[in-house]
Scaffold this active site. Structure first.
Site, PDB file in Angstrom:
ATOM      1  N   HIS A  27      -1.610 -11.439  17.311  1.00  0.00           N
ATOM      2  CA  HIS A  27      -3.053 -11.428  17.080  1.00  0.00           C
ATOM      3  C   HIS A  27      -3.672 -12.656  17.740  1.00  0.00           C
ATOM      4  O   HIS A  27      -3.200 -13.775  17.535  1.00  0.00           O
ATOM      5  CB  HIS A  27      -3.309 -11.433  15.577  1.00  0.00           C
ATOM      6  CG  HIS A  27      -4.710 -11.085  15.213  1.00  0.00           C
ATOM      7  ND1 HIS A  27      -5.749 -11.960  15.395  1.00  0.00           N
ATOM      8  CD2 HIS A  27      -5.251  -9.947  14.699  1.00  0.00           C
ATOM      9  CE1 HIS A  27      -6.866 -11.373  14.991  1.00  0.00           C
ATOM     10  NE2 HIS A  27      -6.594 -10.154  14.573  1.00  0.00           N
ATOM     11  N   ARG A  46      -6.403  -7.044  22.079  1.00  0.00           N
ATOM     12  CA  ARG A  46      -5.618  -8.122  21.471  1.00  0.00           C
ATOM     13  C   ARG A  46      -4.511  -8.640  22.371  1.00  0.00           C
ATOM     14  O   ARG A  46      -4.340  -9.846  22.539  1.00  0.00           O
ATOM     15  CB  ARG A  46      -4.949  -7.609  20.188  1.00  0.00           C
ATOM     16  CG  ARG A  46      -5.890  -7.444  19.050  1.00  0.00           C
ATOM     17  CD  ARG A  46      -5.174  -6.896  17.834  1.00  0.00           C
ATOM     18  NE  ARG A  46      -6.128  -6.815  16.732  1.00  0.00           N
ATOM     19  CZ  ARG A  46      -5.839  -6.345  15.526  1.00  0.00           C
ATOM     20  NH1 ARG A  46      -4.643  -5.905  15.258  1.00  0.00           N
ATOM     21  NH2 ARG A  46      -6.759  -6.319  14.585  1.00  0.00           N
ATOM     22  N   ARG A 102      -0.989  -1.589  17.928  1.00  0.00           N
ATOM     23  CA  ARG A 102      -1.764  -0.997  16.844  1.00  0.00           C
ATOM     24  C   ARG A 102      -3.240  -1.369  16.963  1.00  0.00           C
ATOM     25  O   ARG A 102      -3.566  -2.505  17.281  1.00  0.00           O
ATOM     26  CB  ARG A 102      -1.242  -1.468  15.484  1.00  0.00           C
ATOM     27  CG  ARG A 102      -1.992  -0.883  14.319  1.00  0.00           C
ATOM     28  CD  ARG A 102      -1.413  -1.315  12.988  1.00  0.00           C
ATOM     29  NE  ARG A 102      -1.498  -2.749  12.752  1.00  0.00           N
ATOM     30  CZ  ARG A 102      -2.622  -3.387  12.402  1.00  0.00           C
ATOM     31  NH1 ARG A 102      -3.757  -2.729  12.268  1.00  0.00           N
ATOM     32  NH2 ARG A 102      -2.605  -4.693  12.199  1.00  0.00           N
ATOM     33  N   GLU A 140       4.482   0.012   7.326  1.00  0.00           N
ATOM     34  CA  GLU A 140       4.868  -0.810   8.479  1.00  0.00           C
ATOM     35  C   GLU A 140       6.378  -0.782   8.721  1.00  0.00           C
ATOM     36  O   GLU A 140       6.845  -1.057   9.826  1.00  0.00           O
ATOM     37  CB  GLU A 140       4.392  -2.268   8.270  1.00  0.00           C
ATOM     38  CG  GLU A 140       4.448  -3.120   9.530  1.00  0.00           C
ATOM     39  CD  GLU A 140       3.981  -4.560   9.315  1.00  0.00           C
ATOM     40  OE1 GLU A 140       3.330  -4.836   8.281  1.00  0.00           O
ATOM     41  OE2 GLU A 140       4.246  -5.406  10.178  1.00  0.00           O
ATOM     42  N   LEU A 185       0.826  -1.208   0.000  1.00  0.00           N
ATOM     43  CA  LEU A 185       0.000   0.000   0.000  1.00  0.00           C
ATOM     44  C   LEU A 185       0.860   1.258   0.000  1.00  0.00           C
ATOM     45  O   LEU A 185       0.653   2.161  -0.812  1.00  0.00           O
ATOM     46  CB  LEU A 185      -0.910  -0.003   1.219  1.00  0.00           C
ATOM     47  CG  LEU A 185      -2.087  -0.976   1.154  1.00  0.00           C
ATOM     48  CD1 LEU A 185      -2.907  -0.898   2.436  1.00  0.00           C
ATOM     49  CD2 LEU A 185      -2.976  -0.662  -0.038  1.00  0.00           C
TER      50      LEU A 185
END
Lengths: 246, 637, 219
Positions: free
Chosen positions: B266, B330, B435, B425, B43
């Site tokens: 995660h 998380r 995050r 990142e 991205l």
């Protein structure tokens, strides 16, 4: 599990290749096929044999990097998944699995199972976009889009650019890939101004890359890991017809 | 060297506007004279390369994939945040700013985060104009949802494929520029060195992965957008080829590495099932909205989960956190799962998993209700595990997934090497120690579309950049040192594959520097990693030659770098004697077992400077001050 | 965006030409079969002879005939040209190729079914069209047909070729609509009408020799 792998090995683009047979034990049904290839490579590397080159990356079926023809079918025996999502439980114990690269004139072999699909990028470069520069876009909500239009466009936009359509087609045609992008952008209101040039530019590039023509066998739709419909090809055909005649 | 973050003066909300005005511009007629090298096509990289080419710069974009469309941004599922307040639920730029700072546990820069929140609305508009099919309401307007426990609906999404659609949008813009000849794209090139001449980043050396040639590319500025380094853990949700070599080699050329120990785990990933597991797959966190997490109350209870009666189940998150229950952040959910498994309550064949159970909701609302919300995730689970989660609970386990740390940059995205910019990142800036969900896509695109075009022009216009060709001796020296490293790797001819070392490193990192860390374990890791590195350099085997397509050789260089980076991560974790966000030091917890920050000692960015091989890196601190978002202790009881 | 294509030079144009000529030929089949149904009329061939005579003397029909030949020629030429073009797209074949899972047999053998139909067409023209059109025989048109169809071998060949025609149309009819972009819009209707073309029309044609072989065998 024990499996026999017949894998296409080819040193580089211009070498003559051939199938090589490997026996692999210690395979478990929970392993993915690519993990079985990893395991095979581990054994080869430890003994100083060149590892089998195969492209892969995300291993969750979205990046479109993996491109294996498995037992005569792109991405193997299951519908709607990429090769990286094939698990060994899809095969019988003592199965023989034949793995080849996707074959097309427009996808030259780099090494073993790795191919060069930059032809797809050049097709996108020839018109597969909406010409907006960064900055100056109006608020996203100024252009309402009906849910139906959006969903139909999205079904086409789901293409991961893996090339299974080309691999499955008896003519090595890239029509489904091209049609998916033409339909994604051509169905959305944002894509209207360049509709005509987009379809013409992309098809011209597709033809010059050496892909075959569509002969409506619909094998591409069947083998597409994202189940993109051949209705998009009809859309592309009518775009061309409209651009050239009407 | 003093770290100068170059944060503009003035009130928070005016900083970006005023700095944009103060930045120097490059005359449009002169832009083509500047050659900008953009490494990476995710991205951030695609967005930057396309935007800079649109402005008229001469851009070279490169990546190790065959095509710019394959970067791992493509795998992001959830969505992208923007405080558009379309939902009329009280969202604002300031609220997104505040949530991000707080979520990052007060370890990020206020000015950067505020700017990120400011430009994020434009990202949505830009992407819609590119044809990104964001979800819409029946009336045709954009739909948003709340994500990751936020109280406002600010997350825009495109089915479960938001990252894919955003990346394709950026890829298409980049493709347009390639087609127009404004960007030169080089595929299958891996950056192996940064070339610094007279203190400025002036180019890179890459390896052509097809024929093995080393190629020197000279330019006037280098932009790294090469992603994170979660693969230092070997098993992560990152794609297999994700690596840290580009940023690591820039670090070795003088770019500071900031907060390397901030790595996010995660909680809802599909657990390891075989010893040959190659990567982990993430399932959307939304599962925790309706699934209940539990383990058997008895250690080593191997019964079929459906045979375990209610009173023998421990819904430990609900027990420990009565008000947030299964929806704790998380890091908390991940840490508790690990703790349960470490104590022996883990389930499944490997005992490294906990149950995520939909039984109660299926009973209460029926299977169709659950299917409507989660069918795709249940299918994904079945595809990977071969099990039907409607009939028996899912097994989940946390996995490394995102790295908040990265190369240090100032407010203008420039590293400590003038002319080297770092986006997405790969940099450290916006997420602090943790995050928030749906913020990674936002940051990558903000950096690429809306920040670098301004800050780069300021650098080019305000610095004297002499003409340099790739025949300069610095390029030759770099090529030589890479060639000798490759030669050395190939000559070892030991008996173990690269992957075995990578796995072993991953084990060390997970064990001692994963979800919970302590000084003892970290010190142990500092013994284990150098020893492993030594074994790597003496017994790795890489068949084939350097002159053709050789994936083992590619991997070997990446793992060689991971073996060094891993050590830096551990050193950083050891010196940060506090718990914050994803960095949990067992010695620093509250009485309730929660993270205990030490704002007096550690309200800073830890930026490490390479001092040479065999020497300890030097730590620099950038103090963080919070004028607007006042630090508070998190509590989820 | 400088690139563009000429309709006829492009791969898609090629499909569109095949589609339009194919549909045109389908139209011819309808007319042909409806006229020939007169063979079944039990009047000793009077109606059929009348019809056949009218066909060969009408100026209008003769001009349409030229169009028809042109249609065949273009359809065949484009089909073969496309086939050669497509062969080049995969110079190296798979060692293992398993297309039957993903596509129908009919769709993959269009060149073969088309070639057999073409061969049939040539034989058919020589046996019926030439004598009837140029009228160089003593027999009535009806008797010409009747006698020819009394040969079991000829009938077998005839029916075999019609089966291949059915294959060709099974794929070709709906594909023509796909190639001009209309298939998905009218999918149901097309599939229904397609039955007429790939089943009813070949069946009606095949019934003719069988009728003469079995029912009229003695006369």
């Amino acid at each position: 599990m024990h499996i026999t792998l017949n894998i296409w090995r080819q040193k580089d683009r211009n070498s003559q290749g051939g199938l090589v047979t490997y026996e692999l034990s210690d395979v478990t049904p929970d392993m993915s096929l690519l993990e079985a290839l990893d395991l095979l490579n581990l054994g080869l590397v430890r003994t100083g044999v060149d590892a089998i080159a195969f492209d892969n990356d995300c291993r969750e079926g979205i990046c479109g990097t993996c491109c294996l023809q498995i037992n005569g079918r792109p991405h193997g025996p299951l519908k709607g998944v990429a090769a990286c999502q094939i698990y060994m439980r899809s095969f019988e114990d003592n199965a023989t699995i034949i793995i080849e690269p996707f074959r097309a004139k427009a996808f030259p072999i780099v090494k073993d199972l790795v191919i060069d699909r930059s032809a797809f990028d050049r097709i996108i470069q020839a018109g597969g976009f909406i010409s907006v520069k960064t900055g100056g876009a109006p608020d996203g909500n100024t252009l309402p889009i009906s849910k139906h239009t959006l969903e139909t466009a999205f079904d086409a936009a789901a293409c991961i650019g893996c090339g299974a359509c080309v691999a499955a087609c008896k003519n090595a045609s890239a029509m489904l890939f091209v049609a998916a992008k033409v339909a994604h952008l051509g169905r959305l209101p944002q894509g209207q101004p360049e509709r005509k040039q987009r379809a013409l530019g992309m098809v011209a590039q597709m033809d010059s890359e050496g892909f075959g023509a569509c002969s409506n066998t619909y094998a591409c739709q069947y083998e597409c890991p994202k189940q993109i419909s051949v209705d998009n090809i009809a859309f592309l055909n009518s775009e061309i017809l409209r651009a050239k005649i009407f | 060297m003093e770290l100068d973050s170059r944060i503009p003066e003035g009130p928070l909300e005016k900083k970006w506007d005023s700095s944009r005005f103060n930045m120097k511009l490059v005359n449009p007629a002169n832009r083509l004279k500047y050659h900008i090298i953009v490494v990476g096509t995710g991205l951030a990289g695609s967005a930057a390369a396309a935007s800079l080419a649109e402005l008229g710069y001469n851009v070279t974009s490169l990546c190790y994939h065959e095509s710019p469309r394959r970067a791992h941004s493509i795998a992001a599922q959830g969505g992208i945040n923007a405080p558009k307040n379309y939902a009329n639920d009280g969202d604002s730029i300031y609220r997104l700013f505040y949530d991000t700072i707080k979520g990052g546990d007060y370890r990020s820069r206020e000015a950067n985060v505020y700017r990120l929140a400011q430009v994020s609305g434009s990202i949505i508009d830009q992407c819609v104009a590119q044809g990104v099919p964001f979800a819409r309401e029946y009336g045709g307007l954009l739909e948003t949802r709340s994500f990751g426990g936020t109280q406002v609906s600010r997350t825009f999404f495109a089915r479960g494929q938001t990252g894919q659609q955003l990346l394709l949008g950026a890829y298409q813009s980049l493709s347009r520029q390639i087609g127009l000849g404004a960007v030169k794209f080089l595929g299958r090139r891996e950056m192996l060195d940064l070339v610094v001449i007279d203190g400025q980043a002036r180019g890179i050396v890459v390896r052509n992965l097809i024929n093995g040639n080393l190629e020197s590319i000279a330019g006037d500025a280098v932009i790294l957008a090469t992603g994170g380094y979660s693969n230092v853990f070997f098993l992560s949700t990152n794609a297999r080829q994700c690596n840290a070599s580009a940023i690591w080699r820039a670090y070795k050329r003088g770019a500071f590495f900031a907060n390397p120990c901030f790595t996010q785990i995660h909680p809802t990933c599909i657990p390891v099932s075989s010893e040959h597991q190659s990567k982990l797959t993430l399932m959307s966190e939304s599962l925790r909205n309706d699934g209940r997490i539990w383990v058997p109350k008895a250690v080593g209870d191997k019964r079929d989960p459906n045979q375990i009666p209610e009173n023998e189940r421990d819904y430990y998150l609900e027990r420990l956190y009565p008000s947030f229950g299964n929806l704790v952040p998380r890091d908390v959910a991940s840490r508790r799962a690990k703790e349960m498994c470490d104590k022996g309550y883990g389930v499944g064949a490997t005992s490294m998993a906990v149950y995520l159970d939909f039984r109660d909701n299926i009973k209460r609302h029926g299977k169709p209700w659950v299917a409507e919300k989660y069918a795709n995730l249940f299918e994904m689970y079945q595809e990977i595990t071969g099990e039907n989660a409607y009939e028996a609970p899912m097994r989940i386990y946390p996995a490394a997934h995102y790295t908040m740390g990265g190369l240090w940059i100032d407010y203008n995205m420039m590293s400590t090497i003038p002319g080297l910019f770092v986006l997405g990142e790969a940099n450290f800036s916006d997420h602090g120690a943790n995050r928030l969900g749906a913020s990674a896509l936002m940051q990558g695109l903000a950096d690429g579309y809306f920040i670098i075009p301004y800050t780069l022009s300021d650098y080019l216009a305000s610095n004297k950049i002499k003409a340099v060709a790739n025949s300069h001796s610095a390029f030759k020296d770099s090529e030589q040192s890479i060639a000798s490293m490759i030669k050395k790797l190939l000559s070892i001819s030991g008996n173990r594959a690269v992957e075995e070392f990578h796995k072993e490193l991953g084990d060390i990192m997970c064990q001692h520097c994963g979800m919970a860390r302590n000084a003892e374990g970290l010190k142990k890791a500092l013994e284990l990693i150098p020893a492993l590195r030594e074994r790597f350099w003496s017994s790795v085997r890489i068949p084939g030659s350097s002159e053709d397509f050789n994936q083992e050789l590619e991997k070997a260089q990446q793992v060689a770098d991971f073996l060094e980076l891993g050590q830096l991560i551990v050193e950083d974790a050891l010196q940060r004697e506090e718990s914050c966000g994803s960095h949990f030091r067992e010695e620093f917890e509250t009485e309730d077992g929660e993270a205990k920050r030490d704002d007096d000692r550690f309200s800073h960015v830890a930026a490490w400077e390479f001092q040479g091989h065999g020497k300890s890196p030097m730590l620099h601190k950038e103090h963080l001050s919070f004028e607007y978002a006042k630090p508070s202790q998190r509590s989820y009881k | 965006m400088a690139k563009t294509i000429s309709l006829y030079g492009s791969s898609i144009g090629q499909k569109i030409v095949s589609a339009f000529t194919g549909l045109f030929l389908c139209g011819f089949l309808v007319i042909h079969v409806s006229g020939n149904l007169l063979l079944f009329k039990n009047d000793g061939g009077v109606s059929f002879d009348h019809y056949a005579g009218a066909l060969s003397s009408s100026v209008l029909i003769r001009s349409i005939e030229i169009l028809l030949f042109a249609g065949f020629a273009i359809h065949i030429f484009w089909g073969i040209r496309g086939w050669i073009f497509n062969r080049r797209a995969r110079p190296k074949n798979y060692a293992e190729y398993n297309p039957s899972e993903s596509s129908s047999l009919f769709s993959r053998i269009m060149l073969l079914s088309g070639s057999i139909v073409l061969f049939f067409l040539v034989v058919h023209l020589k046996n019926f069209w030439v004598p009837i059109r140029f009228g160089a025989q003593d027999l009535s048109d009806y008797d010409l047909v009747r006698i020819a169809f009394q040969s079991p071998l000829y009938d077998f060949f005839y029916v075999f070729c019609l089966v291949l025609l059915a294959f060709h149309l099974r794929q070709g009819f709906q594909a023509a609509f796909q190639s001009v972009g209309l298939r998905s819009l009218w999918l149901k209707a097309i599939n229904m009408v397609a039955i007429i073309f790939w089943l009813l029309i070949p069946a009606a044609f095949a019934a003719m020799p069988l009728y003469f072989l079995l029912a009229k065998g003695g006369r």
